[in-house]
Design an enzyme around this catalytic site. Structure first.
Site, PDB file in Angstrom:
ATOM      1  N   GLY A 224      75.796 -26.721  80.481  1.00 63.55           N
ATOM      2  CA  GLY A 224      76.157 -25.282  80.242  1.00 63.55           C
ATOM      3  C   GLY A 224      77.339 -24.808  80.287  1.00 63.55           C
ATOM      4  O   GLY A 224      77.630 -23.907  80.678  1.00 63.55           O
TER       5      GLY A 224
ATOM      6  N   ARG B 285      71.900 -32.504  68.995  1.00 65.15           N
ATOM      7  CA  ARG B 285      70.553 -32.390  67.751  1.00 65.15           C
ATOM      8  C   ARG B 285      71.187 -32.228  66.378  1.00 65.15           C
ATOM      9  O   ARG B 285      72.466 -31.337  66.411  1.00 65.15           O
ATOM     10  CB  ARG B 285      69.644 -31.881  67.694  1.00 65.15           C
ATOM     11  CG  ARG B 285      67.840 -31.896  69.293  1.00 65.15           C
ATOM     12  CD  ARG B 285      66.976 -31.161  68.877  1.00 65.15           C
ATOM     13  NE  ARG B 285      66.230 -32.065  70.361  1.00 65.15           N
ATOM     14  CZ  ARG B 285      65.574 -33.072  69.646  1.00 65.15           C
ATOM     15  NH1 ARG B 285      65.176 -33.552  68.502  1.00 65.15           N
ATOM     16  NH2 ARG B 285      64.997 -33.910  70.698  1.00 65.15           N
TER      17      ARG B 285
ATOM     18  N   ASN C 190      80.390 -25.785  66.105  1.00 64.47           N
ATOM     19  CA  ASN C 190      79.885 -26.703  67.082  1.00 64.47           C
ATOM     20  C   ASN C 190      81.074 -27.154  67.705  1.00 64.47           C
ATOM     21  O   ASN C 190      82.152 -26.567  67.542  1.00 64.47           O
ATOM     22  CB  ASN C 190      79.160 -28.116  66.532  1.00 64.47           C
ATOM     23  CG  ASN C 190      79.212 -29.261  67.287  1.00 64.47           C
ATOM     24  OD1 ASN C 190      78.240 -28.981  68.204  1.00 64.47           O
ATOM     25  ND2 ASN C 190      79.787 -30.345  66.968  1.00 64.47           N
TER      26      ASN C 190
ATOM     27  N   HIS D  90      82.990 -30.338  69.671  1.00 64.60           N
ATOM     28  CA  HIS D  90      82.788 -31.561  69.802  1.00 64.60           C
ATOM     29  C   HIS D  90      83.950 -32.482  70.790  1.00 64.60           C
ATOM     30  O   HIS D  90      85.120 -31.942  70.679  1.00 64.60           O
ATOM     31  CB  HIS D  90      82.689 -31.805  68.419  1.00 64.60           C
ATOM     32  CG  HIS D  90      83.052 -33.711  68.625  1.00 64.60           C
ATOM     33  ND1 HIS D  90      81.449 -34.488  68.744  1.00 64.60           N
ATOM     34  CD2 HIS D  90      83.431 -34.724  68.251  1.00 64.60           C
ATOM     35  CE1 HIS D  90      81.583 -35.963  68.502  1.00 64.60           C
ATOM     36  NE2 HIS D  90      82.907 -36.103  68.456  1.00 64.60           N
TER      37      HIS D  90
HETATM   38  C1  GAR Z   1      80.215 -30.858  75.608  1.00 64.80           C
HETATM   39  O1  GAR Z   1      81.825 -32.352  76.116  1.00 64.80           O
HETATM   40  C2  GAR Z   1      79.888 -31.188  75.124  1.00 64.80           C
HETATM   41  O2  GAR Z   1      81.303 -31.438  74.126  1.00 64.80           O
HETATM   42  C3  GAR Z   1      79.310 -32.674  74.049  1.00 64.80           C
HETATM   43  O3  GAR Z   1      78.650 -32.414  74.988  1.00 64.80           O
HETATM   44  C4  GAR Z   1      79.632 -31.463  75.992  1.00 64.80           C
HETATM   45  C5  GAR Z   1      78.023 -30.402  76.467  1.00 64.80           C
HETATM   46  O4  GAR Z   1      78.758 -30.167  78.019  1.00 64.80           O
HETATM   47  N1  GAR Z   1      78.653 -32.488  72.593  1.00 64.80           N
HETATM   48  C6  GAR Z   1      78.509 -33.332  72.348  1.00 64.80           C
HETATM   49  O5  GAR Z   1      78.647 -34.351  72.160  1.00 64.80           O
HETATM   50  C7  GAR Z   1      77.953 -32.727  70.526  1.00 64.80           C
HETATM   51  N2  GAR Z   1      77.983 -34.381  70.159  1.00 64.80           N
HETATM   52  P1  GAR Z   1      78.275 -28.672  79.164  1.00 64.80           P
HETATM   53  O6  GAR Z   1      76.487 -28.690  78.888  1.00 64.80           O
HETATM   54  O7  GAR Z   1      78.773 -29.015  80.438  1.00 64.80           O
HETATM   55  O8  GAR Z   1      78.448 -27.393  77.662  1.00 64.80           O
END
Ligand code: GAR
Length: 211
Positions: free
Chosen positions: A18, A99, A115, A117
């Site tokens: 988060g 998801r 989103n 990425h």
């Molecule tokens: C982030 O780096 C986000 O870009 C990635 O998960 C991490 C969440 O970090 N998302 C993906 O890989 C989606 N395909 P956070 O929970 O610290 O925000």
């Protein structure tokens, strides 16, 4: 749907730590993003994102997405939509929500799901994109904030920030530098989303002044 001058009623969905939620909350606190986070939902019961939300007195829910491993569909999707509507969300920010979003949620919030990425799309869609970039030998990677469509990481791009890949990078060090840029990019993309008219021409997002 809200006009560009109305603060966003934002719901944040995540599966992990988060830190992107935190950057959004910080931007709201600093007055640089006109939004209220109305609820946070996670498919992971002990995800830190829920703890972070509760610390900020934001309604936070674990809603299981079982029996599916990697998508949100069926009764779980219905439960997510019900909770989002009950809290008056008008915009959804996916922040590390691991998801694939299906047609029910897309139809419930048309054009209003974003989103983040951790790569410069269309390179390295899917999971662990920082590791994909490193394994591929990319010299530059970064992050992308995009509108969500029915594909995986395919929606129109709102904003991107670049990150150089260093010779001695590990997956962890590269992801950490990408996250620094994510924490700037997501609040900025949401600010643009809240304050401009978004016009989509083919794949291109045009940000126009409010009418
Ligand atoms: C982030 O780096 C986000 O870009 C990635 O998960 C991490 C969440 O970090 N998302 C993906 O890989 C989606 N395909 P956070 O929970 O610290 O925000």
């Amino acid at each position: 749907m809200p006009s560009p001058s109305t603060p966003l009623r934002l719901a944040v969905l995540g599966s992990g730590r988060g830190t992107n939620l935190q950057s959004i909350l910080d931007a709201i606190d600093q007055g640089t993003l006109a939004a209220q986070v109305v609820c946070v939902i996670s498919d992971v019961p002990d995800a830190l994102i829920l703890e972070r939300a509760r610390r900020h007195h934001i309604p936070a829910f674990h809603i299981s997405a079982a029996p599916f491993k990697s998508k949100l569909e069926g009764p779980a999707e219905t439960a997510y939509i019900r909770t989002l509507k009950e809290h008056g969300a008008d915009t959804i920010a996916l922040a590390g929500f691991m998801r694939i979003i299906k047609t029910g949620l897309l139809a419930a919030f048309p054009g209003r799901i974003l989103n983040i990425h951790p790569a410069l799309l269309p390179s390295f869609p899917g999971a662990q994109s920082w590791k994909q970039a490193l394994d591929h030998g990319a010299k530059i990677t970064g992050c992308t904030v995009h509108l969500v469509d029915a594909g995986t990481d395919t929606g129109p791009i709102i904003i991107q920030r670049a990150v150089p890949v260093l010779a001695d990078d590990t997956p962890e060090s590269l992801h950490a530098r990408i996250q620094e840029q994510e924490h700037l990019a997501y609040p900025e993309a949401l600010r643009l989303f809240a304050t401009t008219r978004i016009q989509i021409e083919g794949r291109r997002v045009r940000l126009l002044p409010p009418s």
